[in-house]
Design a protein around this motif. Structure first.
Motif, PDB file in Angstrom:
ATOM      1  N   LYS A  94       8.001   2.983  -7.077  1.00 27.11           N
ATOM      2  CA  LYS A  94       7.233   1.999  -7.746  1.00 27.11           C
ATOM      3  C   LYS A  94       7.563   0.872  -6.555  1.00 27.11           C
ATOM      4  O   LYS A  94       7.098   0.852  -5.847  1.00 27.11           O
ATOM      5  CB  LYS A  94       8.694   1.194  -8.511  1.00 27.11           C
ATOM      6  CG  LYS A  94       8.287  -0.286  -9.256  1.00 27.11           C
ATOM      7  CD  LYS A  94       9.785  -1.003  -9.530  1.00 27.11           C
ATOM      8  CE  LYS A  94       8.699  -1.872 -10.943  1.00 27.11           C
ATOM      9  NZ  LYS A  94      10.376  -2.192 -11.568  1.00 27.11           N
ATOM     10  N   SER A  95       5.730   0.824  -7.372  1.00 29.94           N
ATOM     11  CA  SER A  95       4.964  -0.382  -5.728  1.00 29.94           C
ATOM     12  C   SER A  95       4.993  -2.014  -6.240  1.00 29.94           C
ATOM     13  O   SER A  95       5.327  -2.078  -7.752  1.00 29.94           O
ATOM     14  CB  SER A  95       3.580   0.139  -5.411  1.00 29.94           C
ATOM     15  OG  SER A  95       2.927   0.644  -7.171  1.00 29.94           O
ATOM     16  N   LYS A  96       4.882  -2.949  -5.277  1.00 29.82           N
ATOM     17  CA  LYS A  96       4.893  -3.746  -5.422  1.00 29.82           C
ATOM     18  C   LYS A  96       3.760  -4.382  -5.826  1.00 29.82           C
ATOM     19  O   LYS A  96       2.187  -3.734  -5.837  1.00 29.82           O
ATOM     20  CB  LYS A  96       5.715  -4.836  -4.618  1.00 29.82           C
ATOM     21  CG  LYS A  96       6.702  -4.402  -3.492  1.00 29.82           C
ATOM     22  CD  LYS A  96       6.815  -5.068  -1.988  1.00 29.82           C
ATOM     23  CE  LYS A  96       8.388  -5.403  -1.346  1.00 29.82           C
ATOM     24  NZ  LYS A  96       8.069  -5.658  -0.433  1.00 29.82           N
ATOM     25  N   ALA A  97       4.036  -5.300  -7.263  1.00 32.40           N
ATOM     26  CA  ALA A  97       2.546  -6.038  -7.612  1.00 32.40           C
ATOM     27  C   ALA A  97       1.490  -6.506  -6.294  1.00 32.40           C
ATOM     28  O   ALA A  97       1.775  -7.082  -5.211  1.00 32.40           O
ATOM     29  CB  ALA A  97       2.529  -6.897  -8.182  1.00 32.40           C
ATOM     30  N   ALA A  98       0.088  -6.632  -6.677  1.00 34.30           N
ATOM     31  CA  ALA A  98      -0.960  -7.579  -5.539  1.00 34.30           C
ATOM     32  C   ALA A  98      -0.614  -8.224  -5.803  1.00 34.30           C
ATOM     33  O   ALA A  98      -0.793  -8.925  -6.668  1.00 34.30           O
ATOM     34  CB  ALA A  98      -2.040  -6.647  -6.216  1.00 34.30           C
ATOM     35  N   THR A  99      -0.801  -9.258  -4.641  1.00 33.99           N
ATOM     36  CA  THR A  99      -0.589 -10.647  -4.023  1.00 33.99           C
ATOM     37  C   THR A  99      -1.927 -11.309  -4.170  1.00 33.99           C
ATOM     38  O   THR A  99      -2.031 -12.781  -4.662  1.00 33.99           O
ATOM     39  CB  THR A  99       0.244 -11.539  -3.952  1.00 33.99           C
ATOM     40  OG1 THR A  99       0.192 -10.915  -1.848  1.00 33.99           O
ATOM     41  CG2 THR A  99       1.714 -10.807  -4.304  1.00 33.99           C
ATOM     42  N   HIS A 100      -3.451 -10.423  -3.275  1.00 33.98           N
ATOM     43  CA  HIS A 100      -4.183 -11.121  -3.127  1.00 33.98           C
ATOM     44  C   HIS A 100      -4.850 -10.388  -4.919  1.00 33.98           C
ATOM     45  O   HIS A 100      -4.887 -10.513  -4.528  1.00 33.98           O
ATOM     46  CB  HIS A 100      -4.726 -10.160  -2.281  1.00 33.98           C
ATOM     47  CG  HIS A 100      -6.260 -10.686  -1.383  1.00 33.98           C
ATOM     48  ND1 HIS A 100      -6.380 -11.590  -0.733  1.00 33.98           N
ATOM     49  CD2 HIS A 100      -7.657  -9.801  -1.290  1.00 33.98           C
ATOM     50  CE1 HIS A 100      -7.678 -11.861  -0.102  1.00 33.98           C
ATOM     51  NE2 HIS A 100      -8.165 -10.415  -1.165  1.00 33.98           N
ATOM     52  N   GLN A 101      -6.227 -12.539  -4.227  1.00 39.26           N
ATOM     53  CA  GLN A 101      -6.744 -12.301  -5.283  1.00 39.26           C
ATOM     54  C   GLN A 101      -8.465 -12.576  -3.964  1.00 39.26           C
ATOM     55  O   GLN A 101      -8.405 -14.141  -4.326  1.00 39.26           O
ATOM     56  CB  GLN A 101      -5.868 -13.495  -5.914  1.00 39.26           C
ATOM     57  CG  GLN A 101      -4.958 -13.556  -6.188  1.00 39.26           C
ATOM     58  CD  GLN A 101      -4.395 -14.857  -7.503  1.00 39.26           C
ATOM     59  OE1 GLN A 101      -4.947 -16.189  -7.418  1.00 39.26           O
ATOM     60  NE2 GLN A 101      -2.981 -14.817  -8.018  1.00 39.26           N
ATOM     61  N   PRO A 102      -8.779 -12.448  -4.016  1.00 35.08           N
ATOM     62  CA  PRO A 102     -10.420 -12.482  -3.694  1.00 35.08           C
ATOM     63  C   PRO A 102     -11.684 -13.109  -4.229  1.00 35.08           C
ATOM     64  O   PRO A 102     -12.515 -13.264  -3.689  1.00 35.08           O
ATOM     65  CB  PRO A 102     -10.648 -10.877  -3.391  1.00 35.08           C
ATOM     66  CG  PRO A 102      -9.969  -9.828  -4.951  1.00 35.08           C
ATOM     67  CD  PRO A 102      -8.997 -10.565  -5.049  1.00 35.08           C
ATOM     68  N   PHE A 103     -11.179 -13.214  -5.727  1.00 35.22           N
ATOM     69  CA  PHE A 103     -11.870 -14.126  -5.920  1.00 35.22           C
ATOM     70  C   PHE A 103     -11.402 -15.041  -7.028  1.00 35.22           C
ATOM     71  O   PHE A 103     -12.092 -16.096  -7.756  1.00 35.22           O
ATOM     72  CB  PHE A 103     -12.841 -12.929  -7.334  1.00 35.22           C
ATOM     73  CG  PHE A 103     -13.317 -11.843  -6.822  1.00 35.22           C
ATOM     74  CD1 PHE A 103     -14.462 -12.056  -6.206  1.00 35.22           C
ATOM     75  CD2 PHE A 103     -12.630 -10.817  -7.246  1.00 35.22           C
ATOM     76  CE1 PHE A 103     -15.477 -11.037  -6.030  1.00 35.22           C
ATOM     77  CE2 PHE A 103     -12.881  -9.902  -7.655  1.00 35.22           C
ATOM     78  CZ  PHE A 103     -14.009  -9.622  -6.704  1.00 35.22           C
ATOM     79  N   ALA A 104     -10.629 -15.916  -6.093  1.00 34.47           N
ATOM     80  CA  ALA A 104      -9.429 -16.930  -6.211  1.00 34.47           C
ATOM     81  C   ALA A 104     -10.453 -17.849  -6.600  1.00 34.47           C
ATOM     82  O   ALA A 104     -10.727 -18.989  -6.578  1.00 34.47           O
ATOM     83  CB  ALA A 104      -8.500 -17.138  -5.895  1.00 34.47           C
ATOM     84  N   ASP A 105     -11.651 -17.549  -5.413  1.00 34.18           N
ATOM     85  CA  ASP A 105     -12.464 -19.542  -4.822  1.00 34.18           C
ATOM     86  C   ASP A 105     -13.613 -19.210  -5.109  1.00 34.18           C
ATOM     87  O   ASP A 105     -15.055 -19.439  -4.403  1.00 34.18           O
ATOM     88  CB  ASP A 105     -12.380 -19.648  -3.181  1.00 34.18           C
ATOM     89  CG  ASP A 105     -10.921 -20.672  -3.121  1.00 34.18           C
ATOM     90  OD1 ASP A 105      -9.780 -20.688  -3.888  1.00 34.18           O
ATOM     91  OD2 ASP A 105     -10.187 -20.295  -2.402  1.00 34.18           O
TER      92      ASP A 105
END
Length: 120
Positions: free
Chosen positions: A99-110
């Motif tokens: 089980k891998s952790k969910a991604a937290t990086h949001q490259p298109f946030a801004d």
């Protein structure tokens, strides 16, 4: 030439050891179980019995209980596949998905704000 002779001697000793070991548990397994591959259900008779192998479930060839609980009869192909899976397990670890952790990086946030700011 001495290395070739020693190789031949070692090879002969290994073949003799394998033959002694196999003659015991192979014959017992063939008496205990029907001559059918435990994986693909291919049936065997005296004509092609040499293609039916005894697989040690725990991969320990010296663990040969008299009740045959560590053995299963497999054809050559299924036996090779079983050992390939075991080698992959040893090399790479469990085949179960971790089980891998969910991604937290949001490259298109801004992205929208950056695009609006660049129009100026």
């Amino acid at each position: 030439m001495s290395s070739a002779k020693s190789f031949e001697q070692v090879r002969a000793e290994q073949l003799e050891y394998n033959a002694k070991r196999e003659s015991g548990y192979r014959e017992r397994a063939l008496k205990l179980y029907p001559w059918i591959c435990g994986r693909c259900a291919r049936e065997f008779d005296r004509r092609n019995l040499s293609e039916l192998t005894v697989h040690h479930v725990d991969h320990n060839h010296d663990n040969n209980p008299s009740d045959g609980s560590n053995w299963e009869l497999l054809c050559l192909y299924c036996h090779d596949e079983e050992h390939s899976k075991f080698e992959a397990y040893v090399r790479y670890g469990s085949s179960k998905a971790s089980k891998s952790k969910a991604a937290t990086h949001q490259p298109f946030a801004d992205l929208k704000a950056n695009m609006e700011g660049s129009k100026d």
